[in-house]
Enzyme design. Sequence first.
Site, PDB file in Angstrom:
ATOM      1  CG  HIS A 166      -0.257   0.312   2.519  1.00 41.27           C
ATOM      2  ND1 HIS A 166       0.645  -0.560   3.097  1.00 41.27           N
ATOM      3  CD2 HIS A 166      -0.351   1.379   3.351  1.00 41.27           C
ATOM      4  CE1 HIS A 166       1.074  -0.032   4.229  1.00 41.27           C
ATOM      5  NE2 HIS A 166       0.487   1.134   4.408  1.00 41.27           N
ATOM      6  CE1 TYR A 213       8.212  -8.183 -10.975  1.00 40.53           C
ATOM      7  CE2 TYR A 213       7.605  -7.778 -13.253  1.00 40.53           C
ATOM      8  CZ  TYR A 213       7.398  -7.569 -11.902  1.00 40.53           C
ATOM      9  OH  TYR A 213       6.367  -6.756 -11.482  1.00 40.53           O
TER      10      TYR A 213
END
Length: 392
Positions: free
Chosen positions: A18, A143
């Site tokens: 967040h 990734y």
Amino acid sequence: MQKTCPMDKNSKIYIAGHRGLVGSAIWNNLLQRGFTNLVGRSHKDLDLLDGVAVREFFDREKPDAVVLAAAHVGGIMANLQYRADFIWQNLQIQQNIIGESFRHGVRKLLFLGSTCIYPREAPQPMREDCLLTSPLEYTNEPYAIAKIAGLKMCESFNIQYGTNYIAVMPTNLYGPNDNFHLENSHVLPAMIRKIHLAKCLREKDWDAVRKDLTLRPVSIPAYRAGNGCVADGASSEEDILAVLAHYGITPDAVTLWGTGKPMREFLWSEEMADASVHVLLNVDFKDISSLCTTDADGKAKMNADGITEIRNCHINVGTGKEISIREVAEKVMLETGYTGELRWDASKPDGTLRKLTDVTRLHNLGWHHKIEIDEGIHRLYRWYLKGVSERR
């Protein structure tokens, strides 16, 4: 579009990551929509690599919905140098968050991936169904594999257990709270900072240079020790010039990686957040799977064994527009007012030559972007300058 997700303004939503670029924007977007029962934890408070800690967190909080925006990310240089970190840490984060979401009966999960999941030579623009059709780009392969695993976890839980996990694949993002590290950040924020610092050096504005380096010190990892390996606001002018030159930043020129020829698509992070929240609140897995399992005539797609395949149910999020890295750099120079030379180090990798997303599915689900690249660069540079000037 009618709201299909069983969530209301009191639903508890956990946003993993967040404080990051996208996670912070999603948090703010939800707040603006009246969702105030939001939960977030910093890395200091909750290590997402720690499966036990993540399970205990879910035991205590019992969220109704989860947004998985946490990830170990970086640019070409970081992806090349830290390949093990990128695949291991991202797989571990996804395993822990998605696994505990299932264990605790989370009603809705939104998984954020990346368009680097697509093959290096994918047809342009890239549709969702070109996933796994040919080899990946080598520089970010670890990734990409981690993100593919994450979207397949969501897809597989939905198919086997009837969960409601949606995966969105954003294009190159930039915006407030971006990472401006000269080595580990993405292309646009790194470019803005490099050109800004070169401008300050060119104008001999040492006060501005020192404010910048006080906020974000710069080091040369290859140096073992000694003068010049780290530059911060208190460093000598000689050391600052040496460290910045290592990254191609001088008063007379800025050197960027590659040839500048690759085409890229850029999306303002707050728009990515708006698209994500739109999907979270209005789109269910059944809405996507029905699109993926029928042809243009509405007939079920079946393989040679008579099995209806449910795959590629993720959603591209982007603008559907592309621009060359060279053009972006020239726009940044214009925005910052830097009058030095722009150089390219062709000995460094370019990465994938084109990565344009097909956003037809997203448009059909009711969301379109509004902020174009010129406005976005202006906004980001203003945000960056404000952060530097407010530093005490």
